[in-house]
Design an enzyme around this catalytic site. Structure first.
Site, PDB file in Angstrom:
ATOM      1  CD  GLU A 198      -2.532  -1.314   2.668  1.00 53.33           C
ATOM      2  OE1 GLU A 198      -3.631  -1.902   2.740  1.00 53.33           O
ATOM      3  OE2 GLU A 198      -1.939  -0.870   3.672  1.00 53.33           O
ATOM      4  CG  ASP A 236      -9.037  -0.225   9.659  1.00 56.90           C
ATOM      5  OD1 ASP A 236      -9.673  -0.441  10.723  1.00 56.90           O
ATOM      6  OD2 ASP A 236      -8.202   0.684   9.557  1.00 56.90           O
ATOM      7  CD  GLU A 285      -3.857  -2.162  10.040  1.00 58.36           C
ATOM      8  OE1 GLU A 285      -3.404  -3.307   9.989  1.00 58.36           O
ATOM      9  OE2 GLU A 285      -4.654  -1.695   9.187  1.00 58.36           O
ATOM     10  CG  ASP A 294     -12.323  -7.384   1.700  1.00 58.50           C
ATOM     11  OD1 ASP A 294     -13.042  -7.576   2.685  1.00 58.50           O
ATOM     12  OD2 ASP A 294     -11.222  -6.791   1.785  1.00 58.50           O
TER      13      ASP A 294
END
Length: 264
Positions: free
Chosen positions: A35, A197, A199, A222
């Site tokens: 990323e 997510d 984090e 997704d």
């Protein structure tokens, strides 16, 4: 950021805490090297040779100048035993704390990929700004401790940024598992989550403690409530969605240049 128990009070606290001077130091916190790499290249950043971080940690820092901004991108790096990206809340919390202490950012941007809920309008490739963040896997069924476990917080308010770049806005829910258990699903519904997510809420917690404004930029890889296996869909879409994240993050930085947090 402030816990969103009272929207008016939270807004007043946010207004008081948001710096009025132009932003000069941006800290990107990105969980996966895949990323981060496109942004490192885009901003022509250099990898730090003599680390500002404690000896022995795998954390990586890239730094440089872009327009009028000092840009730092930090990643938790690779696990020293298994060689995989150190994803999840523990590494994110430690890295956020150490980075704030060492680099004194004006603004944190947690950029990364996420799952999305089609029931809330999310599609693969969508890029979101998170309005609020919370945990969905810290279950403490005791009064008040339950609220602490959820850890709801508001992100730095960015109405002008969202409008200018035509970004979707939704609530982010964070947990340490890629898949979704029935308990997690129930908690995410309670959090009114559009994206999930591994984090964000941990970074928000540390940023809130140390009074650093933070925004959360998430690209959907997704569909959480879809019919494809999460891991398979995530890996299938990772590279393409990372390109969308890179484009959005560049536009975000261009928009921020010359502005204060209160102008976002």
């Amino acid at each position: 950021m402030a816990p969103p128990h009272d929207d008016k009070a939270a807004a007043e606290v946010n207004d008081e805490q948001i710096p009025k001077r132009p932003i000069s130091n941006i800290l990107f916190i990105i969980a996966m090297q895949t990323e981060a790499s496109p942004l490192v290249d885009k901003f022509q950043l250099a990898e730090e040779a003599d680390s500002v971080f404690p000896k022995g940690v795998p954390w990586v820092r890239y730094y440089g100048k872009y327009k009028d901004l000092n840009i730092n991108i930090v990643c938790p790096g690779k696990d020293t035993v298994l060689g995989v990206d150190c994803v999840g809340t523990v590494s994110a919390s430690l890295l956020t704390y150490a980075s704030i202490q060492a680099l004194q950012p004006d603004l944190i941007i947690n950029a990364g990929t996420s799952g999305g809920f089609k029931a809330k309008g999310a599609s693969v490739g969508d890029v979101y700004l998170a309005s609020d963040v919370a945990f969905h896997d810290r279950r403490i069924p005791i009064p008040v401790f339950d609220l602490y476990g959820v850890g709801s917080r508001q992100a730095c308010s960015t109405p002008n940024l969202a409008e200018e770049l035509n970004l979707k806005v939704g609530k982010l829910s964070t947990g340490d598992s890629l898949d979704m258990s029935p308990h997690d699903e129930e908690a995410m519904v309670a959090n009114d989550a559009t994206i999930k997510d591994m984090e964000g809420a941990a970074i928000a917690y540390v940023a809130d403690l140390l009074k650093v404004p933070a925004i959360f930029l998430k690209a959907v890889t997704d569909i959480v409530d879809g019919d494809k296996p999460t891991a398979e869909e995530f890996l299938q879409n990772l590279l393409a969605v990372t390109a969308a994240l890179d484009l959005a993050a560049t536009k975000v930085v261009d928009f921020i240049n010359g502005k204060s947090c209160s102008e976002l």
